[in-house]
Enzyme design. Structure first.
Site, PDB file in Angstrom:
ATOM      1  N   SER A 284      41.789  11.974 -26.163  1.00 42.38           N
ATOM      2  CA  SER A 284      41.131  11.715 -27.443  1.00 42.38           C
ATOM      3  C   SER A 284      42.127  11.976 -28.568  1.00 42.38           C
ATOM      4  O   SER A 284      43.184  11.349 -28.595  1.00 42.38           O
ATOM      5  CB  SER A 284      39.874  12.577 -27.582  1.00 42.38           C
ATOM      6  OG  SER A 284      39.151  12.221 -28.752  1.00 42.38           O
ATOM      7  N   THR A 285      41.839  12.895 -29.479  1.00 40.97           N
ATOM      8  CA  THR A 285      42.698  13.133 -30.633  1.00 40.97           C
ATOM      9  C   THR A 285      44.134  13.452 -30.203  1.00 40.97           C
ATOM     10  O   THR A 285      44.359  14.356 -29.412  1.00 40.97           O
ATOM     11  CB  THR A 285      42.159  14.303 -31.472  1.00 40.97           C
ATOM     12  OG1 THR A 285      40.773  14.096 -31.715  1.00 40.97           O
ATOM     13  CG2 THR A 285      42.897  14.413 -32.791  1.00 40.97           C
TER      14      THR A 285
ATOM     15  N   HIS B 212      39.522   7.742 -26.550  1.00 39.38           N
ATOM     16  CA  HIS B 212      38.508   7.551 -27.584  1.00 39.38           C
ATOM     17  C   HIS B 212      39.091   6.738 -28.730  1.00 39.38           C
ATOM     18  O   HIS B 212      39.988   7.197 -29.432  1.00 39.38           O
ATOM     19  CB  HIS B 212      38.021   8.900 -28.109  1.00 39.38           C
ATOM     20  CG  HIS B 212      37.305   9.714 -27.086  1.00 39.38           C
ATOM     21  ND1 HIS B 212      37.214  11.087 -27.159  1.00 39.38           N
ATOM     22  CD2 HIS B 212      36.636   9.361 -25.963  1.00 39.38           C
ATOM     23  CE1 HIS B 212      36.519  11.545 -26.130  1.00 39.38           C
ATOM     24  NE2 HIS B 212      36.168  10.514 -25.380  1.00 39.38           N
TER      25      HIS B 212
ATOM     26  N   MET C  59      39.753  16.483 -28.866  1.00 40.02           N
ATOM     27  CA  MET C  59      38.741  17.354 -29.446  1.00 40.02           C
ATOM     28  C   MET C  59      37.472  17.285 -28.607  1.00 40.02           C
ATOM     29  O   MET C  59      37.103  16.232 -28.118  1.00 40.02           O
ATOM     30  CB  MET C  59      38.447  16.878 -30.878  1.00 40.02           C
ATOM     31  CG  MET C  59      37.380  17.665 -31.593  1.00 40.02           C
ATOM     32  SD  MET C  59      37.998  19.254 -32.136  1.00 40.02           S
ATOM     33  CE  MET C  59      36.535  19.888 -32.957  1.00 40.02           C
TER      34      MET C  59
ATOM     35  N   ASP D  26      34.491  16.230 -23.741  1.00 39.98           N
ATOM     36  CA  ASP D  26      34.307  15.047 -22.910  1.00 39.98           C
ATOM     37  C   ASP D  26      35.313  15.070 -21.760  1.00 39.98           C
ATOM     38  O   ASP D  26      36.513  15.251 -21.972  1.00 39.98           O
ATOM     39  CB  ASP D  26      34.499  13.779 -23.743  1.00 39.98           C
ATOM     40  CG  ASP D  26      34.108  12.513 -22.991  1.00 39.98           C
ATOM     41  OD1 ASP D  26      33.284  12.612 -22.057  1.00 39.98           O
ATOM     42  OD2 ASP D  26      34.625  11.433 -23.341  1.00 39.98           O
TER      43      ASP D  26
END
Length: 359
Positions: free
Chosen positions: A179-180, A205, A298, A301
């Site tokens: 993600s991030t 993401h 972050m 997930d």
């Protein structure tokens, strides 16, 4: 106001500035400290008060967002979330922004942007919270998870694994979640892989319509072939499939080979695509034939899905804290017992190839 994430909004559209302010301030942990119509106005505000996060439009008068991003990152790095139009050209520009140091992206249509931003409120707040936690030379605090909305689990998309781990075959599938900070981390990982690397499926993401440009960019840099996944695509050696934005991607077995299923469905762990959905499908369909990799990001997930993969016999690896932009997702996966080995970013490719050789 102490302890809140202070955000500066930079956008030449007054309606977008107003919409973003409304969306962000629905989160009790976020305070919009100001808004600016262009980078010159923003620079004066930054001199008066340093924000925790900046949301930055790409197309603005006097100075474009990419130029301002590069100036900020070279002089006084601040976590920046880029905002641009839902076009192929816009997506390609945002790839440049991520390479220049932007933490995340928000996409908006050219028409009806305010309504779209209101609909995407949860995604926008998540992007800002992730940016506030990003490590840009120094660790920043993680926002209080108690203020995040309730999440659906992968149960909303497919049932849990049966517990019967599949016997190993000759082919391995590597399942990766990020993600991030993941866009650049994935570039580092994939550039290290040879053309005959095992098949890889990735959930990063990302907003809808952005993943195609992301896959195209990676494909131009890597020996492996990278593409945005389409429903029914086979998982092949030397190929990488990236889940399209706003669609879940599942690994399925079809005879002696694996394919991906791309489908809609509810948000899982506040995301679509969700790493938990991919990992659970791998636990169900591949068992010990799969390898799980959880990278910078972050939230949590992928943590439950990785534990399910490990229970099904898969080899599981997490990126370490020192090389993660945000150590949320790997940390949660470790805490849930789903991780066998923790390694720096530059060693993940070696782990994938080593697991493939051991077969």
């Amino acid at each position: 106001m102490a302890g809140k994430i202070r955000v500066l909004i930079i956008d030449d559209s007054a309606s977008v500035r107003q919409a973003l302010t409304h969306v962000l301030e629905q989160d009790a942990e976020i305070q919009v400290m100001g808004a600016a119509s262009d980078p010159y106005v923003a620079a004066r505000k930054i001199q008066e008060e340093l924000p925790d996060v900046i949301t930055l439009d790409v197309e603005m008068p006097r100075m474009d967002g990419i130029t301002f991003l590069r100036k900020i990152m070279s002089q006084r790095p601040i976590p920046i979330v880029m905002c641009s139009s839902l076009t192929e050209e816009g997506s390609a520009t945002l790839m440049q922004a991520l390479e220049a140091g932007a933490v995340d992206v928000i996409l908006k249509p050219k028409i009806g942007a305010a309504d779209y931003l209101a609909e995407q409120g949860m995604r926008i707040r998540e992007a800002v919270r992730g940016a506030a936690a990003a490590r840009l030379g120094a660790a920043r605090r993680l926002p209080d998870p108690a203020t995040t909305p309730a999440k659906l689990t992968a149960d909303a998309v497919l049932p849990p694994p049966s517990g019967r781990a599949m016997a190993k075959t000759t082919e391995m599938v590597a399942c990766v979640g990020a993600s991030t900070g993941g866009t650049e981390a994935l570039r580092v990982l994939l550039e290290q892989l040879p053309a005959n690397a095992p098949g890889i499926v990735i959930v990063q993401h990302m907003p809808e319509k952005f993943t195609a440009a992301f896959a195209k960019r990676l494909n131009s840099l890597c020996e492996v072939e990278v593409k945005e996944a389409e429903n029914g695509d086979p998982v092949l050696r030397g190929h990488v499939l990236i889940a399209p934005g706003d669609r879940h991607m599942l690994l399925e077995r079809q005879g002696a080979r694996y394919i991906v299923s791309v489908r809609t469905g509810p948000l899982v762990s506040r995301h679509r695509p969700s790493v938990d959905v991919l990992f659970r499908s791998a636990a169900r369909s591949a068992g010990a034939n799969a390898m799980g990799v959880i990278m910078t990001g972050m939230g949590d997930d992928g943590a439950r899905g990785m534990a399910e993969m490990r229970a099904a016999g898969a080899y599981t690896v997490a990126q370490d804290e020192a090389t993660s932009v945000v150590f949320g997702m790997p940390k949660e996966a470790i805490a849930k017992g789903g991780v066998e080995k923790i390694v720096p970013l530059d060693q993940i490719a070696r782990e994938i190839l080593g697991a493939d050789r051991r077969r």
